[in-house]
Design an enzyme around this catalytic site. Structure first.
Site, PDB file in Angstrom:
ATOM      1  N   LYS A  55       0.919  -0.988  -0.161  1.00 31.33           N
ATOM      2  CA  LYS A  55       0.373  -0.096  -0.379  1.00 31.33           C
ATOM      3  C   LYS A  55       0.380   1.367   0.166  1.00 31.33           C
ATOM      4  CE  LYS A  55      -4.058  -1.133   1.127  1.00 31.33           C
ATOM      5  NZ  LYS A  55      -5.235  -2.473   2.469  1.00 31.33           N
ATOM      6  N   LYS A 100      -4.553  -9.863  -6.820  1.00 32.01           N
ATOM      7  CA  LYS A 100      -5.329 -10.285  -5.948  1.00 32.01           C
ATOM      8  C   LYS A 100      -6.635  -9.284  -6.182  1.00 32.01           C
ATOM      9  CE  LYS A 100      -6.102  -8.344  -1.662  1.00 32.01           C
ATOM     10  NZ  LYS A 100      -6.082  -7.560  -0.427  1.00 32.01           N
ATOM     11  N   LYS A 154     -11.107  -4.126  -3.717  1.00 30.10           N
ATOM     12  CA  LYS A 154     -12.065  -3.201  -3.706  1.00 30.10           C
ATOM     13  C   LYS A 154     -11.520  -1.725  -3.834  1.00 30.10           C
ATOM     14  CE  LYS A 154     -13.362  -3.596   0.914  1.00 30.10           C
ATOM     15  NZ  LYS A 154     -12.662  -3.641   1.996  1.00 30.10           N
TER      16      LYS A 154
HETATM   17  P1  TYM Z   1     -10.313  -5.829   4.079  1.00 33.71           P
HETATM   18  O1  TYM Z   1     -11.203  -4.920   3.524  1.00 33.71           O
HETATM   19  O2  TYM Z   1      -8.905  -5.450   2.264  1.00 33.71           O
HETATM   20  O3  TYM Z   1     -11.365  -7.164   3.485  1.00 33.71           O
HETATM   21  C1  TYM Z   1     -12.523  -7.454   3.697  1.00 33.71           C
HETATM   22  C2  TYM Z   1     -12.029  -9.584   4.240  1.00 33.71           C
HETATM   23  O4  TYM Z   1     -11.987 -10.160   3.156  1.00 33.71           O
HETATM   24  C3  TYM Z   1     -10.820 -10.577   2.224  1.00 33.71           C
HETATM   25  N1  TYM Z   1     -10.602 -10.056   1.340  1.00 33.71           N
HETATM   26  C4  TYM Z   1     -10.860 -11.166   0.350  1.00 33.71           C
HETATM   27  N2  TYM Z   1     -10.545 -12.469  -0.108  1.00 33.71           N
HETATM   28  C5  TYM Z   1     -10.921 -13.432  -0.737  1.00 33.71           C
HETATM   29  N3  TYM Z   1     -10.092 -13.068  -2.574  1.00 33.71           N
HETATM   30  C6  TYM Z   1     -10.491 -11.767  -2.343  1.00 33.71           C
HETATM   31  N4  TYM Z   1      -9.763 -10.883  -3.352  1.00 33.71           N
HETATM   32  C7  TYM Z   1     -10.313 -10.947  -1.241  1.00 33.71           C
HETATM   33  N5  TYM Z   1     -10.220  -9.324  -0.730  1.00 33.71           N
HETATM   34  C8  TYM Z   1     -10.320  -9.430   0.679  1.00 33.71           C
HETATM   35  C9  TYM Z   1     -10.251  -9.433   3.428  1.00 33.71           C
HETATM   36  O5  TYM Z   1      -9.282 -11.524   3.756  1.00 33.71           O
HETATM   37  C10 TYM Z   1     -10.858  -9.380   4.796  1.00 33.71           C
HETATM   38  O6  TYM Z   1     -11.150 -11.375   5.740  1.00 33.71           O
HETATM   39  N6  TYM Z   1      -8.060  -5.194   8.062  1.00 33.71           N
HETATM   40  C11 TYM Z   1      -9.368  -5.743   6.957  1.00 33.71           C
HETATM   41  C12 TYM Z   1      -9.716  -5.566   8.319  1.00 33.71           C
HETATM   42  C13 TYM Z   1      -9.813  -5.495   9.437  1.00 33.71           C
HETATM   43  C14 TYM Z   1      -9.941  -6.852  10.263  1.00 33.71           C
HETATM   44  C15 TYM Z   1     -10.026  -6.445  11.896  1.00 33.71           C
HETATM   45  C16 TYM Z   1     -10.400  -7.995   9.813  1.00 33.71           C
HETATM   46  C17 TYM Z   1      -9.984  -4.210  10.397  1.00 33.71           C
HETATM   47  N7  TYM Z   1      -9.313  -5.217  11.620  1.00 33.71           N
HETATM   48  C18 TYM Z   1      -9.835  -6.883  12.630  1.00 33.71           C
HETATM   49  C19 TYM Z   1     -10.054  -9.268  10.912  1.00 33.71           C
HETATM   50  C20 TYM Z   1     -10.380  -8.577  12.350  1.00 33.71           C
HETATM   51  C21 TYM Z   1      -9.428  -5.510   5.885  1.00 33.71           C
HETATM   52  O7  TYM Z   1      -8.529  -4.723   5.454  1.00 33.71           O
HETATM   53  O8  TYM Z   1      -9.888  -6.588   5.088  1.00 33.71           O
END
Ligand code: TYM
Length: 333
Positions: A114, A196, A199
């Protein structure tokens, strides 16, 4: 009773990757584990680690709240809340920053990726992001954290911080486990299957399916997904990443394994496979969109978020007070 917690950032409309790697799995877990406690949240504090347009952020927060429910979560066994409405997250985040080392943060793959992409400068919050994520998890005595593969490194750090705190100050935090789905933990971009699906991509991107895309556009994106030229429907991630990614999507939604899918499409070619997959994905997302439309302007959504905020605050306050006491903050022992 186990505590199961996860979060999603409102940095845009959730993608098919978020759905298959996270949301769909949350629903499945909730159906299977009726004795357990489920906390899911909108990680808006994480979103602002990179610049956000305030009006868009506000809309994305609400959309994400509605989409959580629209995917089929049962509101009767759910604490759904907005991270910034529970101030203890930021406070515990600070405690976790006081436990984490620079070197640990520097090693985080997501930070490296990032910060490379950032055009307006890398914020300190982007750097300390994993400490806040650790706080999110440790505030609730979480047992299990269902996430996609890309979050496992952050989870490993969370475990290290919990163990470090417990060793330094005596047993305080439960050490959580990550939980990734066998299939679907990493959905790839439809135009570049080596990257990957994310969003943060431009909303017009053909390689990324957003859950609120028009249904016709979703079908079009699937049909124009990049595949190799041999036209044999076979799972081979190393040599045929495009078709393998599409088969993963197919498998996640239908529950059929790769062998079954391969057998179904012997001698049929990519055209027929993609056309079937387009219908499968479209009908799954259409259901979500129908639910979403009913929820987005309802008072029920606000009621669920109010209740979630109150319950999360109660639990988080207890754990934060405990951590403060252990560290030596506050006047009471
Ligand atoms: P974020 O918002 O990037 O993604 C949310 C969830 O979606 C999963 N994900 C994917 N899974 C499969 N294929 C993909 N291409 C893909 N893109 C995203 C992510 O692995 C995630 O499970 N840091 C986290 C948010 C967060 C969080 C937490 C999660 C903040 N605090 C505490 C768990 C526990 C994040 O940026 O997710």
């Amino acid at each position: 009773m186990a505590v199961i917690l996860s979060g999603i950032k409102p940095t845009g409309i959730p993608t098919l990757g978020n759905y298959l790697g996270a949301l769909k799995n949350f629903v499945k877990l909730q159906n299977e584990r009726t004795e357990d406690k489920f906390l899911f949240f909108i990680a808006d504090l994480h979103a602002i680690t990179v610049p956000q347009n305030p009006a868009e952020l506000r809309a994305n927060i609400k959309n994400l709240a509605a989409l959580y429910l629209a995917c089929g979560l049962n509101k009767d066994n759910l604490v759904l809340f907005i991270q910034s409405e529970v101030a203890e997250h930021a406070e515990m985040g600070y405690i976790m920053q006081s436990m984490a080392y620079m070197g640990e943060m520097e090693r985080m793959t997501q930070f490296k990726e990032k910060s490379r992409k950032q055009e307006t400068g890398v914020t300190t919050a982007l750097f300390t992001y994993p400490a806040l994520m650790a706080a999110d998890i440790l505030l609730y005595n979480t047992d299990l954290v269902p996430v996609g593969e890309d979050q496992l490194q952050h989870l490993e750090l969370t475990r290290d911080l919990a163990i470090r705190f417990n060793n330094r100050y005596s047993d305080t935090f439960k050490v959580p486990e990550g939980l990734v789905t066998k299939v679907g933990a990493r959905i790839m971009d439809l135009q570049n299957p080596l990257k990957k699906m994310s969003k943060s991509e431009d909303p017009g991107d053909k390689g990324c399916i957003f859950l609120l895309d028009p249904i016709d556009l979703i079908k079009k994106k699937i049909k124009s997904a990049v595949t190799d030229s041999d036209s044999i429907v076979k799972y081979d991630k190393a040599n045929k990443p495009g078709i393998s990614n599409l088969m993963t999507i197919y498998s996640c939604i239908t529950g059929e394994d790769y062998k079954t899918i391969e057998a179904k499409y012997v001698g049929k070619g990519y055209g027929e496979f993609k056309s079937d997959l387009a219908d499968i994905v479209a009908s799954e997302i259409a259901k979500i969109q129908d639910n979403y439309k009913k929820l987005i302007n309802s008072s029920e959504l606000d009621e669920i978020l109010d209740k979630g905020r109150d319950e999360a605050t109660y639990l988080a306050r207890k754990q934060l007070s405990k951590a403060y006491r252990k560290v030596g903050l506050g006047r009471k022992k």
